[in-house]
Design a protein around this motif. Structure first.
Motif, PDB file in Angstrom:
ATOM      1  N   ARG A  42      -3.135  -1.765   3.926  1.00 57.38           N
ATOM      2  CA  ARG A  42      -2.023  -1.327   3.071  1.00 57.38           C
ATOM      3  C   ARG A  42      -0.686  -1.896   3.548  1.00 57.38           C
ATOM      4  O   ARG A  42       0.142  -2.315   2.730  1.00 57.38           O
ATOM      5  N   ALA A  43      -0.461  -1.909   4.858  1.00 56.93           N
ATOM      6  CA  ALA A  43       0.802  -2.453   5.374  1.00 56.93           C
ATOM      7  C   ALA A  43       0.892  -3.955   5.092  1.00 56.93           C
ATOM      8  O   ALA A  43       1.958  -4.455   4.703  1.00 56.93           O
ATOM      9  N   GLY A  46       1.632  -4.432   1.359  1.00 58.66           N
ATOM     10  CA  GLY A  46       3.014  -4.091   1.054  1.00 58.66           C
ATOM     11  C   GLY A  46       4.008  -5.134   1.539  1.00 58.66           C
ATOM     12  O   GLY A  46       4.902  -5.546   0.797  1.00 58.66           O
ATOM     13  N   THR A  76       7.135   3.176   8.817  1.00 54.53           N
ATOM     14  CA  THR A  76       8.043   2.646   7.801  1.00 54.53           C
ATOM     15  C   THR A  76       8.103   1.133   7.970  1.00 54.53           C
ATOM     16  O   THR A  76       8.338   0.635   9.062  1.00 54.53           O
ATOM     17  N   VAL A 105       3.161  -1.538  -4.472  1.00 56.24           N
ATOM     18  CA  VAL A 105       3.732  -0.923  -3.273  1.00 56.24           C
ATOM     19  C   VAL A 105       3.866   0.583  -3.488  1.00 56.24           C
ATOM     20  O   VAL A 105       3.511   1.383  -2.616  1.00 56.24           O
ATOM     21  N   SER A 109       1.605   3.377  -1.199  1.00 54.72           N
ATOM     22  CA  SER A 109       2.409   3.967  -0.127  1.00 54.72           C
ATOM     23  C   SER A 109       2.666   5.446  -0.395  1.00 54.72           C
ATOM     24  O   SER A 109       2.460   5.947  -1.497  1.00 54.72           O
ATOM     25  N   GLU A 110       3.122   6.105   0.647  1.00 60.45           N
ATOM     26  CA  GLU A 110       3.505   7.510   0.516  1.00 60.45           C
ATOM     27  C   GLU A 110       4.836   7.627  -0.228  1.00 60.45           C
ATOM     28  O   GLU A 110       5.027   8.505  -1.062  1.00 60.45           O
ATOM     29  N   TRP A 112       8.572   4.895  -1.241  1.00 60.28           N
ATOM     30  CA  TRP A 112       9.210   3.589  -1.128  1.00 60.28           C
ATOM     31  C   TRP A 112      10.606   3.691  -1.734  1.00 60.28           C
ATOM     32  O   TRP A 112      10.928   4.655  -2.428  1.00 60.28           O
ATOM     33  N   PHE A 126       8.906   0.889   2.508  1.00 55.36           N
ATOM     34  CA  PHE A 126       7.849   1.815   2.116  1.00 55.36           C
ATOM     35  C   PHE A 126       7.328   2.522   3.356  1.00 55.36           C
ATOM     36  O   PHE A 126       7.497   2.041   4.468  1.00 55.36           O
ATOM     37  N   THR A 127       6.727   3.696   3.147  1.00 54.19           N
ATOM     38  CA  THR A 127       6.180   4.458   4.266  1.00 54.19           C
ATOM     39  C   THR A 127       4.686   4.698   4.053  1.00 54.19           C
ATOM     40  O   THR A 127       4.211   4.797   2.920  1.00 54.19           O
ATOM     41  N   LEU A 128       3.994   4.797   5.172  1.00 52.25           N
ATOM     42  CA  LEU A 128       2.571   5.126   5.187  1.00 52.25           C
ATOM     43  C   LEU A 128       2.351   6.244   6.190  1.00 52.25           C
ATOM     44  O   LEU A 128       2.890   6.188   7.297  1.00 52.25           O
TER      45      LEU A 128
END
Length: 177
Positions: A42-43, A46, A76, A105, A109-110, A112, A126-128
């Motif tokens: 995912r990172a 993104g 982040t 994205v 992501s959680e 963004w 964006f955050t995960l």
């Protein structure tokens, strides 16, 4: 309250196609080092989308900075560039070959967002979550449908119709767990 220091990784680059692959490998290696292997796909996706946007849209040059910051239970990832124009999320046509990056994205992501960075730039981030989502166990009193059949135990295994060999027995493992 126990406070853990944050962890940072920063990479400055020109957002050119050949460099985007290198940054993806750096992101993967850093997440492995931090023991966050489940976040690698995912990172990487993104950061690829954000760097592709810099390559495609940033003016006047393609210089940017990728930063990863790990704080407690959240990673982040941000990309800073020198173009003050804010990105716009559009509904892409079904056959369009571009225009879905920020939507992807947002989906993976959680959270963004985008914020101005001084007078001549912006940061898209964006955050995960670093901890896996909690999964609730099914109720012990859940109703079984006709298709749900319980596994048979050794004691329930009977002889086959010919009486010579046992009916099918479930496999057992010698390893605990």
């Amino acid at each position: 309250m126990i406070s853990y220091p944050s962890r940072h990784c920063t990479v400055e680059l020109q957002a050119l196609p050949s460099r985007i692959g290198q940054v993806r490998r750096i992101v993967s290696a850093q997440l492995r080092y931090w023991h966050l292997d489940p976040l690698i796909d995912r990172a990487s996706l993104g950061v690829t989308e954000l760097l592709s946007n810099v390559h495609r849209h940033a003016q006047p040059d393609k210089t940017c900075t990728v930063e990863m910051e790990l704080l407690l239970d959240r990673l982040t990832v941000s990309v800073r560039d020198g173009d003050p124009r804010m990105p716009v999320v559009d509904d892409a046509e079904p056959l369009a070959t571009c225009g879905r990056g920020l939507a992807m994205v947002a989906a993976m992501s959680e959270s963004w967002g985008v914020r101005p960075d001084g007078e001549s730039g912006k940061v898209v981030w964006f955050t995960l979550p670093t901890s896996p989502p909690t999964v609730t166990a099914p109720s012990l009193h859940a109703r079984r449908t006709v298709l749900d059949k319980p596994a048979r135990r050794f004691a329930e295994v009977g002889a086959s119709a010919d009486g010579l060999r046992p009916d099918h027995a479930p496999a057992r493992s010698a390893v605990a767990g």
